[in-house]
Write an enzyme that holds these catalytic residues in place. Structure first.
Site, short mmCIF file in Angstrom:
data_model
loop_
_atom_site.label_atom_id
_atom_site.label_comp_id
_atom_site.label_asym_id
_atom_site.label_seq_id
_atom_site.Cartn_x
_atom_site.Cartn_y
_atom_site.Cartn_z
N ASN A 213 0.85 -1.20 0.00
CA ASN A 213 0.00 0.00 0.00
C ASN A 213 0.88 1.25 0.00
O ASN A 213 2.11 1.15 -0.02
CB ASN A 213 -0.97 -0.02 1.19
CG ASN A 213 -0.23 -0.07 2.51
OD1 ASN A 213 0.55 0.82 2.84
ND2 ASN A 213 -0.45 -1.14 3.28
N ASP A 282 -4.31 -6.16 5.36
CA ASP A 282 -5.30 -6.97 6.08
C ASP A 282 -5.31 -8.41 5.59
O ASP A 282 -5.63 -9.32 6.35
CB ASP A 282 -6.69 -6.35 5.90
CG ASP A 282 -6.81 -5.04 6.68
OD1 ASP A 282 -6.25 -4.99 7.79
OD2 ASP A 282 -7.44 -4.09 6.17
N LYS A 292 7.85 -17.63 -10.36
CA LYS A 292 7.08 -16.57 -10.99
C LYS A 292 5.90 -17.17 -11.76
O LYS A 292 6.07 -18.14 -12.50
CB LYS A 292 7.99 -15.78 -11.95
CG LYS A 292 7.28 -14.60 -12.56
CD LYS A 292 8.17 -13.84 -13.52
CE LYS A 292 7.33 -12.77 -14.21
NZ LYS A 292 8.02 -12.19 -15.36
N ASP A 311 -3.78 -9.66 13.39
CA ASP A 311 -3.87 -8.26 13.82
C ASP A 311 -2.79 -8.04 14.88
O ASP A 311 -2.93 -8.50 16.02
CB ASP A 311 -5.26 -7.96 14.36
CG ASP A 311 -5.45 -6.46 14.60
OD1 ASP A 311 -4.49 -5.81 15.09
OD2 ASP A 311 -6.53 -5.94 14.29
N PHE A 332 -3.15 3.31 15.59
CA PHE A 332 -3.48 4.33 14.60
C PHE A 332 -4.69 3.84 13.81
O PHE A 332 -4.93 2.64 13.73
CB PHE A 332 -2.30 4.58 13.64
CG PHE A 332 -1.42 5.71 14.08
CD1 PHE A 332 -0.64 5.59 15.23
CD2 PHE A 332 -1.35 6.88 13.35
CE1 PHE A 332 0.17 6.63 15.64
CE2 PHE A 332 -0.54 7.94 13.75
CZ PHE A 332 0.22 7.81 14.90
N LYS A 346 -12.76 1.65 16.70
CA LYS A 346 -11.53 0.87 16.53
C LYS A 346 -10.76 0.79 17.84
O LYS A 346 -10.17 -0.24 18.17
CB LYS A 346 -10.68 1.50 15.42
CG LYS A 346 -9.68 0.56 14.81
CD LYS A 346 -9.06 1.12 13.54
CE LYS A 346 -9.92 0.88 12.31
NZ LYS A 346 -9.29 1.30 11.07
N LYS A 350 -9.85 -2.79 19.29
CA LYS A 350 -8.45 -3.23 19.44
C LYS A 350 -8.05 -3.35 20.91
O LYS A 350 -6.99 -3.88 21.21
CB LYS A 350 -7.51 -2.22 18.75
CG LYS A 350 -7.82 -2.01 17.27
CD LYS A 350 -6.93 -2.83 16.37
CE LYS A 350 -7.30 -2.59 14.91
NZ LYS A 350 -6.47 -3.35 13.99
#
Ligand code: CTP
Length: 407
Positions: A213, A282, A292, A311, A332, A346, A350
């Site tokens: 990401n 996630d 490959k 997590d 965060f 959250k 958490k």
């Protein structure tokens, strides 16, 4: 940023080829808002001219204790009294020996000896050949000056002007600037062991492809730096990012979420604060192909199955160490909308005392951000600022909560 605004530094140069770096250091200190008074030994003036240092510091350079420009003829008193710190860079082997003996037959050592010790710190940036550095006399002198109250900064390792390779190089100007900024930072996290995750994770599809990401790692790296400056021992578990490791921070590089969890679990046991800034993927491909994946010419696309990643934050927050109140966990939340609602939910999900919300797409890769701190008492905004400033503010918030009595 003007991180040294209002600070007056006496920059002392003793004789060494590293004097060329002191010109850049002088500029860097001034760029951060400090005023700099340069004092040079006779030997230093063999390596770089006082003219250069005067031009860069915008002040006359001092080099003699008999300088008639001072009305009372006491530059050693006048120059030291207004300093917030005296930084000797480069500090030669000979100059360390002079300090260790308390000598006072030239201006710079006289000025160090005459400084009020309780008020004006003395920082030394040693610079010398590796054999001089390793010599028992030098190490003995360094131990003595440290015992006498000086702060002896580290030396670098690498190629030396003499052609040899080893320890003893003066730190680079940027590194010295960081050390000076760190020196002036209040030690609100002294004694704490802080563990930080940062950056994205990379989940392999095959040996040449993967899923990741846009997280740059900048926020986590800024937090690691600020925590170390605040006196903590810091371990930074970093996903794949191209950022320099903050000085004094132990860095562990990982790729996948599973590797990140493994590294975190080892270090969380000793930590007192855990700050999870990483943008952990996630899901990961259920199977990472060992070879490959090739096109077979049929036009068929590969079908990827996914499994959920562990997590990391929730796992650590549920550990015995955290549940016993010995590990303060900070999460965060990267959201795209409804920040307060999502961040509050959250935090509870958490199981962490403090959750820091931000709008992911608006901050990934940027140098600034805005944060929303959510805890059991409510929420508080840290308005848009550089990640550096936000990291310092967050560290102060964590220090307040960490030192508060357990509830
Ligand atoms: N986190 C983690 N391990 C994961 C996922 C997230 O440690 N596998 C941590 C992040 O470092 C961050 C917090 O959990 O501190 C929240 O991450 P975020 O991606 O915002 O939330 P998710 O838990 O992934 O939830 P969602 O994607 O549904 O918003």
């Amino acid at each position: 940023m003007n991180e040294l605004a209002g600070k007056h530094i006496v920059l002392g140069l003793s004789g060494g080829v590293a004097c060329y770096k002191s010109a850049e250091l002088c500029r860097a200190l001034i760029k951060e808002g400090a005023t700099v008074q340069v004092v040079m030994t006779e030997a230093a003036a063999q390596f770089i001219t006082p003219v250069t240092m005067q031009a860069l510091s915008n002040r006359p350079v001092y080099g003699s204790q008999w300088d008639a420009r001072e009305a009372n003829n006491m530059p050693h008193i006048n120059l030291s009294r207004e300093a917030d710190a005296i930084l000797i860079a480069p500090c030669s082997a000979d100059f360390v020996a002079r300090l260790a003996q308390g000598r006072a037959d030239e201006l710079l050592s006289l000025l160090c000896l005459a400084r009020p010790q309780d008020r004006i710190p003395l920082l030394l940036a040693p610079a010398m050949n590796r054999e001089m550095w390793a010599h028992p006399a030098t190490q003995r002198n360094l131990a003595q000056v440290a015992q006498d109250g000086a702060t002896v900064l580290a030396v670098g390792h690498g190629d030396q002007a003499c052609g040899e390779t080893g320890d003893g190089r003066m730190l680079e100007p940027g590194e010295l600037l960081d050390e000076v900024i760190a020196f002036f930072t209040p030690k609100v996290l002294a004694g704490q062991k802080v563990l930080v995750t940062a950056g994205p994770t990379f989940e392999a599809i095959d040996p040449v492809r993967g899923i990741t990401n846009h997280s740059s790692g900048k926020m986590g790296f800024a937090i690691a730096r600020a925590a170390r400056e605040a006196g903590a021992e810091v371990t930074l578990v970093a996903g794949p990012v191209h950022l320099a490791t903050p000085r004094g921070v132990q860095r562990i590089n990982v790729q996948s979420a599973q590797e990140m969890l493994a590294a975190v679990e080892i270090h969380a046991q000793q930590a007192t604060v855990f700050i999870a800034t990483a943008a952990v993927a996630d899901w990961r491909p259920a199977v990472a192909s060992e070879q490959k994946i090739k096109k077979d010419g049929s036009g068929q696309t590969p079908v990827l199955g996914f499994v959920e990643n562990p997590d990391i934050l929730a796992t650590v927050a549920q550990s015995q160490h955290a549940l016993a109140g010995d590990l303060f966990c900070v999460g965060f939340a990267a959201e795209s909308h409804d920040l307060l609602a999502h961040a509050s939910a959250k935090r509870v999900r958490k199981g962490v005392p403090l959750l820091v919300g931000n709008i992911g797409p608006a901050t990934f890769g940027q140098d600034d951000n805005a944060l929303l701190l959510v805890d059991a008492q409510g929420h508080r905004e840290l308005p848009r600022a550089s990640k550096r400033v936000l990291a310092q503010q967050l560290v102060a918030e964590i220090a307040d909560r960490r030192t508060a009595p357990k509830t």
